[in-house]
Write an enzyme that holds these catalytic residues in place. Structure first.
Site, mmCIF file in Angstrom:
data_model
loop_
_atom_site.group_PDB
_atom_site.id
_atom_site.type_symbol
_atom_site.label_atom_id
_atom_site.label_comp_id
_atom_site.label_asym_id
_atom_site.label_seq_id
_atom_site.Cartn_x
_atom_site.Cartn_y
_atom_site.Cartn_z
ATOM 1 N N SER A 50 34.579 38.425 37.250
ATOM 2 C CA SER A 50 33.471 39.162 36.414
ATOM 3 C C SER A 50 32.580 38.081 35.707
ATOM 4 O O SER A 50 33.037 36.741 35.579
ATOM 5 C CB SER A 50 34.046 40.149 35.514
ATOM 6 O OG SER A 50 33.022 40.269 34.138
ATOM 7 N N TYR A 100 40.535 40.710 28.412
ATOM 8 C CA TYR A 100 39.561 41.035 29.660
ATOM 9 C C TYR A 100 38.974 39.680 30.414
ATOM 10 O O TYR A 100 39.111 39.452 31.287
ATOM 11 C CB TYR A 100 38.588 42.197 29.380
ATOM 12 C CG TYR A 100 37.846 42.535 30.639
ATOM 13 C CD1 TYR A 100 38.121 43.130 31.801
ATOM 14 C CD2 TYR A 100 36.472 41.880 30.727
ATOM 15 C CE1 TYR A 100 37.617 43.113 33.022
ATOM 16 C CE2 TYR A 100 35.642 42.244 31.864
ATOM 17 C CZ TYR A 100 36.362 42.887 32.928
ATOM 18 O OH TYR A 100 35.386 43.066 34.025
#
Ligand code: 8X3
Length: 249
Positions: free
Chosen positions: A135, A148
């Site tokens: 990501s 995350y």
């Protein structure tokens, strides 16, 4: 004979779009996920081209049973797409639940490396391709990204490290790092808050899962001498907002 791609988290978002993209190009797909009803729907739509493998990536026992149960015609995997992963919450660290942090680590890191380890020998034998879904949060910290972002940074570095370890073996490894993308990911992250989902995406022209599926397809179908190490992809509408400075005035 068709080539075989193994996609985790194929029940929605990037995973499902990637399954559709490769099937459209004549590949056969092994799609994993926890929701058998969704895997069964894809199987009903694509028949023998889509082989469901139903397991929870955090459960190694279930994973091994599903791998052992794959039909022989799906046993030779050319491409592994490690897509299954999740974000839980957008709260600052002190307001988060430790159980959410552990679940992200169990899924995004432990589950992913466990599966990769089990499939590695076959991927080496076939000079395969491993695509890991990282990501933009791997590079760019933002409030509420905490664990995350940490898991996605792990994934990027794991990808590059794998490349070093597999030096000379002809295996290709890529870390794909998408930014804002419109998918179920955000419903999971917000605990099913449809209003938050609509607010985030309204007018944003976010990436769509098909955009990332096309990127994965491009990466995996490059000539055998080319390795895309990492690829960061954002919608044009997304960029950076700079540092924040707290002042004790
Ligand atoms: C999540 C990307 O930009 O929505 O992986 O935080 S972003």
């Amino acid at each position: 004979m068709s080539k075989t791609i193994f996609i985790t988290g194929a029940t929605s978002g990037f995973g499902e779009a990637t399954a559709r993209r490769f099937i459209a190009d004549g590949w056969q797909v092994i799609g994993t996920g926890r929701r058998m009803d969704r895997l069964a729907k894809l199987n009903a739509e694509f028949g023998v081209k889509f082989q469901p493998a139903c397991f929870d990536i955090t459960d190694e026992g279930e994973m091994l049973t599903a791998l052992a149960g794959l039909p022989p015609e799906f046993s030779e995997i050319d491409v592994l797409v490690n897509n299954a992963g999740l974000a839980l919450g957008t709260a600052a660290a002190p307001q988060t639940k430790l159980s959410d942090w552990k679940q992200m680590i169990d899924t995004n890191v432990t589950g992913l490396v466990t599966l990769t380890h089990h499939l590695l020998e076959g991927l080496i034998a076939r000079r395969g391709v491993i695509v890991n879904l990282s990501s933009v949060a791997a590079h760019w910290p933002y409030p509420g990204g905490n664990v995350y972002g940490g898991t996605k940074a792990f994934l990027r570095q794991f990808s590059l490290g794998l490349r070093s370890d597999l030096h000379g073996k002809g295996v290709r490894v890529t870390s794909i790092e998408p930014g804002l993308c419109e998918s179920e990911f955000t419903l999971v992250r917000t605990g099913g808050d449809q209003e938050a989902y609509d607010r985030l995406y309204k007018g944003a022209n976010a990436l769509q899962p098909e955009d990332i599926a096309n990127t994965i397809h491009w990466v995996a179908t490059q000539p055998a001498h080319i390795n895309i190490n990492s690829l960061e992809v954002m919608p044009v509408s997304q960029s950076w907002a700079g540092f924040q400075v707290h002042k004790d005035l």
